[in-house]
Design a protein around this motif. Structure first.
Motif, PDB file in Angstrom:
ATOM      1  N   SER A  18       8.489 -24.646  19.346  1.00 55.69           N
ATOM      2  CA  SER A  18       8.391 -23.646  20.421  1.00 55.69           C
ATOM      3  C   SER A  18       7.160 -22.755  20.205  1.00 55.69           C
ATOM      4  O   SER A  18       6.477 -22.383  21.167  1.00 55.69           O
ATOM      5  CB  SER A  18       9.670 -22.809  20.521  1.00 55.69           C
ATOM      6  N   GLU A  19       6.853 -22.421  18.959  1.00 53.23           N
ATOM      7  CA  GLU A  19       5.650 -21.624  18.663  1.00 53.23           C
ATOM      8  C   GLU A  19       4.375 -22.418  18.976  1.00 53.23           C
ATOM      9  O   GLU A  19       3.415 -21.879  19.527  1.00 53.23           O
ATOM     10  CB  GLU A  19       5.640 -21.194  17.192  1.00 53.23           C
ATOM     11  N   VAL A  20       4.356 -23.687  18.634  1.00 53.67           N
ATOM     12  CA  VAL A  20       3.196 -24.543  18.915  1.00 53.67           C
ATOM     13  C   VAL A  20       3.004 -24.649  20.419  1.00 53.67           C
ATOM     14  O   VAL A  20       1.881 -24.524  20.933  1.00 53.67           O
ATOM     15  CB  VAL A  20       3.371 -25.942  18.273  1.00 53.67           C
ATOM     16  N   TYR A  21       4.099 -24.833  21.170  1.00 53.46           N
ATOM     17  CA  TYR A  21       4.019 -24.923  22.631  1.00 53.46           C
ATOM     18  C   TYR A  21       3.507 -23.617  23.223  1.00 53.46           C
ATOM     19  O   TYR A  21       2.668 -23.633  24.137  1.00 53.46           O
ATOM     20  CB  TYR A  21       5.390 -25.277  23.211  1.00 53.46           C
ATOM     21  N   ALA A  22       3.988 -22.488  22.708  1.00 54.99           N
ATOM     22  CA  ALA A  22       3.549 -21.180  23.221  1.00 54.99           C
ATOM     23  C   ALA A  22       2.051 -20.980  22.952  1.00 54.99           C
ATOM     24  O   ALA A  22       1.330 -20.441  23.806  1.00 54.99           O
ATOM     25  CB  ALA A  22       4.376 -20.071  22.574  1.00 54.99           C
ATOM     26  N   LEU A  23       1.543 -21.398  21.780  1.00 58.73           N
ATOM     27  CA  LEU A  23       0.122 -21.271  21.459  1.00 58.73           C
ATOM     28  C   LEU A  23      -0.728 -22.129  22.389  1.00 58.73           C
ATOM     29  O   LEU A  23      -1.746 -21.662  22.909  1.00 58.73           O
ATOM     30  CB  LEU A  23      -0.128 -21.665  19.995  1.00 58.73           C
ATOM     31  N   ILE A  24      -0.336 -23.360  22.623  1.00 57.37           N
ATOM     32  CA  ILE A  24      -1.090 -24.249  23.520  1.00 57.37           C
ATOM     33  C   ILE A  24      -1.099 -23.685  24.937  1.00 57.37           C
ATOM     34  O   ILE A  24      -2.130 -23.684  25.616  1.00 57.37           O
ATOM     35  CB  ILE A  24      -0.506 -25.680  23.475  1.00 57.37           C
ATOM     36  N   GLU A  25       0.065 -23.156  25.378  1.00 60.22           N
ATOM     37  CA  GLU A  25       0.154 -22.572  26.723  1.00 60.22           C
ATOM     38  C   GLU A  25      -0.772 -21.360  26.853  1.00 60.22           C
ATOM     39  O   GLU A  25      -1.469 -21.195  27.857  1.00 60.22           O
ATOM     40  CB  GLU A  25       1.598 -22.156  27.010  1.00 60.22           C
ATOM     41  N   LEU A  26      -0.844 -20.513  25.801  1.00 60.30           N
ATOM     42  CA  LEU A  26      -1.716 -19.343  25.802  1.00 60.30           C
ATOM     43  C   LEU A  26      -3.191 -19.748  25.883  1.00 60.30           C
ATOM     44  O   LEU A  26      -3.960 -19.174  26.650  1.00 60.30           O
ATOM     45  CB  LEU A  26      -1.458 -18.501  24.548  1.00 60.30           C
ATOM     46  N   LEU A  27      -3.586 -20.737  25.104  1.00 51.27           N
ATOM     47  CA  LEU A  27      -4.978 -21.195  25.122  1.00 51.27           C
ATOM     48  C   LEU A  27      -5.370 -21.726  26.488  1.00 51.27           C
ATOM     49  O   LEU A  27      -6.463 -21.425  26.995  1.00 51.27           O
ATOM     50  CB  LEU A  27      -5.202 -22.267  24.045  1.00 51.27           C
ATOM     51  N   ILE A  28      -4.518 -22.521  27.103  1.00 51.36           N
ATOM     52  CA  ILE A  28      -4.839 -23.092  28.414  1.00 51.36           C
ATOM     53  C   ILE A  28      -4.925 -21.979  29.464  1.00 51.36           C
ATOM     54  O   ILE A  28      -5.847 -21.955  30.282  1.00 51.36           O
ATOM     55  CB  ILE A  28      -3.794 -24.154  28.801  1.00 51.36           C
ATOM     56  N   ARG A  29      -3.977 -21.026  29.427  1.00 50.08           N
ATOM     57  CA  ARG A  29      -3.987 -19.933  30.397  1.00 50.08           C
ATOM     58  C   ARG A  29      -5.245 -19.090  30.250  1.00 50.08           C
ATOM     59  O   ARG A  29      -5.906 -18.762  31.251  1.00 50.08           O
ATOM     60  CB  ARG A  29      -2.736 -19.066  30.228  1.00 50.08           C
ATOM     61  N   ARG A  30      -5.621 -18.757  29.027  1.00 47.14           N
ATOM     62  CA  ARG A  30      -6.815 -17.921  28.808  1.00 47.14           C
ATOM     63  C   ARG A  30      -8.087 -18.655  29.248  1.00 47.14           C
ATOM     64  O   ARG A  30      -8.988 -18.064  29.821  1.00 47.14           O
ATOM     65  CB  ARG A  30      -6.931 -17.509  27.346  1.00 47.14           C
ATOM     66  N   PHE A  31      -8.171 -19.953  28.932  1.00 43.66           N
ATOM     67  CA  PHE A  31      -9.345 -20.724  29.339  1.00 43.66           C
ATOM     68  C   PHE A  31      -9.499 -20.722  30.853  1.00 43.66           C
ATOM     69  O   PHE A  31     -10.588 -20.499  31.375  1.00 43.66           O
ATOM     70  CB  PHE A  31      -9.246 -22.168  28.798  1.00 43.66           C
ATOM     71  N   CYS A  32      -8.400 -20.969  31.548  1.00 37.41           N
ATOM     72  CA  CYS A  32      -8.458 -21.032  33.019  1.00 37.41           C
ATOM     73  C   CYS A  32      -8.844 -19.678  33.619  1.00 37.41           C
ATOM     74  O   CYS A  32      -9.697 -19.598  34.510  1.00 37.41           O
ATOM     75  CB  CYS A  32      -7.120 -21.499  33.588  1.00 37.41           C
ATOM     76  N   THR A  33      -8.247 -18.609  33.125  1.00 39.09           N
ATOM     77  CA  THR A  33      -8.552 -17.294  33.696  1.00 39.09           C
ATOM     78  C   THR A  33      -9.978 -16.864  33.349  1.00 39.09           C
ATOM     79  O   THR A  33     -10.689 -16.338  34.209  1.00 39.09           O
ATOM     80  CB  THR A  33      -7.545 -16.229  33.220  1.00 39.09           C
ATOM     81  N   ASN A  34     -10.406 -17.072  32.123  1.00 38.64           N
ATOM     82  CA  ASN A  34     -11.764 -16.671  31.737  1.00 38.64           C
ATOM     83  C   ASN A  34     -12.818 -17.521  32.459  1.00 38.64           C
ATOM     84  O   ASN A  34     -13.873 -17.013  32.840  1.00 38.64           O
ATOM     85  CB  ASN A  34     -11.964 -16.778  30.230  1.00 38.64           C
ATOM     86  N   PHE A  35     -12.539 -18.802  32.636  1.00 41.00           N
ATOM     87  CA  PHE A  35     -13.469 -19.669  33.346  1.00 41.00           C
ATOM     88  C   PHE A  35     -13.615 -19.213  34.786  1.00 41.00           C
ATOM     89  O   PHE A  35     -14.719 -19.143  35.322  1.00 41.00           O
ATOM     90  CB  PHE A  35     -12.975 -21.122  33.264  1.00 41.00           C
ATOM     91  N   TYR A  36     -12.504 -18.881  35.417  1.00 41.75           N
ATOM     92  CA  TYR A  36     -12.542 -18.404  36.798  1.00 41.75           C
ATOM     93  C   TYR A  36     -13.282 -17.079  36.897  1.00 41.75           C
ATOM     94  O   TYR A  36     -14.126 -16.887  37.774  1.00 41.75           O
ATOM     95  CB  TYR A  36     -11.113 -18.261  37.342  1.00 41.75           C
ATOM     96  N   LYS A  37     -12.979 -16.146  35.991  1.00 37.97           N
ATOM     97  CA  LYS A  37     -13.590 -14.822  36.050  1.00 37.97           C
ATOM     98  C   LYS A  37     -15.091 -14.879  35.734  1.00 37.97           C
ATOM     99  O   LYS A  37     -15.852 -14.030  36.186  1.00 37.97           O
ATOM    100  CB  LYS A  37     -12.899 -13.863  35.093  1.00 37.97           C
TER     101      LYS A  37
END
Length: 185
Positions: A18-37
């Motif tokens: 669950s911790e590994v899944y949460a870390l991967i989800e955080l990385l993908i979310r940050r990449f998408c938002t930072n790329f858009y911004k």
């Protein structure tokens, strides 16, 4: 007891994944938002930062290339010197030719540098001379043939040829007269 250990192990595995899944989800979310911004919310400060980064890279790039070229040349030169040293090491003979001619002392003589000739040697001394000089013993006849051949080569080099003609025959050949030329004509 078994059920408690297995439940502890399964809980630890579930927590880990669950911790590994949460870390991967955080990385993908940050990449998408930072790329858009990075494209949607561009400010003058950000454009200045990008522009200075590009200009700085263009100014520093020739020095970076020169540094890596110098490093490459230095490594290549070391490699070439190493190969040259190995090649020279391979060319050097382990035993010198003089050591082969004269035994272990290395004071050998070449065949033409022999002090005594076959004419000066007696039968007993000839055997000692052949082994002492480092020349393999070929026998008396072979030494005589070699000496005759050497004299023949010397005569050819100096241009003097010995012949078995008598003095009268030589004088006949040298005495050309006009009357003999007229007889032949």
């Amino acid at each position: 007891m078994e059920s408690s250990t297995s439940s502890v192990i399964s809980d630890a595995i579930n927590d880990y994944f669950s911790e590994v899944y949460a870390l991967i989800e955080l990385l993908i979310r940050r990449f998408c938002t930072n790329f858009y911004k990075s494209f949607a919310e561009v400010t003058a400060y950000r454009w200045t930062k990008v522009g200075l980064s590009v200009i700085g890279y263009l100014i520093i790039r020739p020095y970076i290339e020169a540094f890596f070229k110098k490093m490459h040349d230095r490594d290549r030169k070391k490699q070439q010197e190493k190969e040259r040293a190995e090649k020279e090491k391979g060319k050097k003979a382990k035993v010198s030719p003089n050591a082969l001619r004269g035994g272990s002392e290395g004071e050998g003589k070449v065949l033409g540098e022999v002090d005594n000739t076959d004419d000066e040697l007696d039968g007993e001394n000839a055997e000692e001379f052949a082994t002492a000089s480092g020349v393999p013993e070929w026998g008396k006849n072979a030494r005589k043939r070699a000496k005759k051949n050497q004299k023949k080569l010397e005569r050819e080099a100096t241009g003097t040829k010995s012949s078995n003609m008598t003095e009268e025959e030589v004088m006949e050949l040298l005495d050309w007269s006009d009357s003999e030329d007229e007889k032949k004509a």
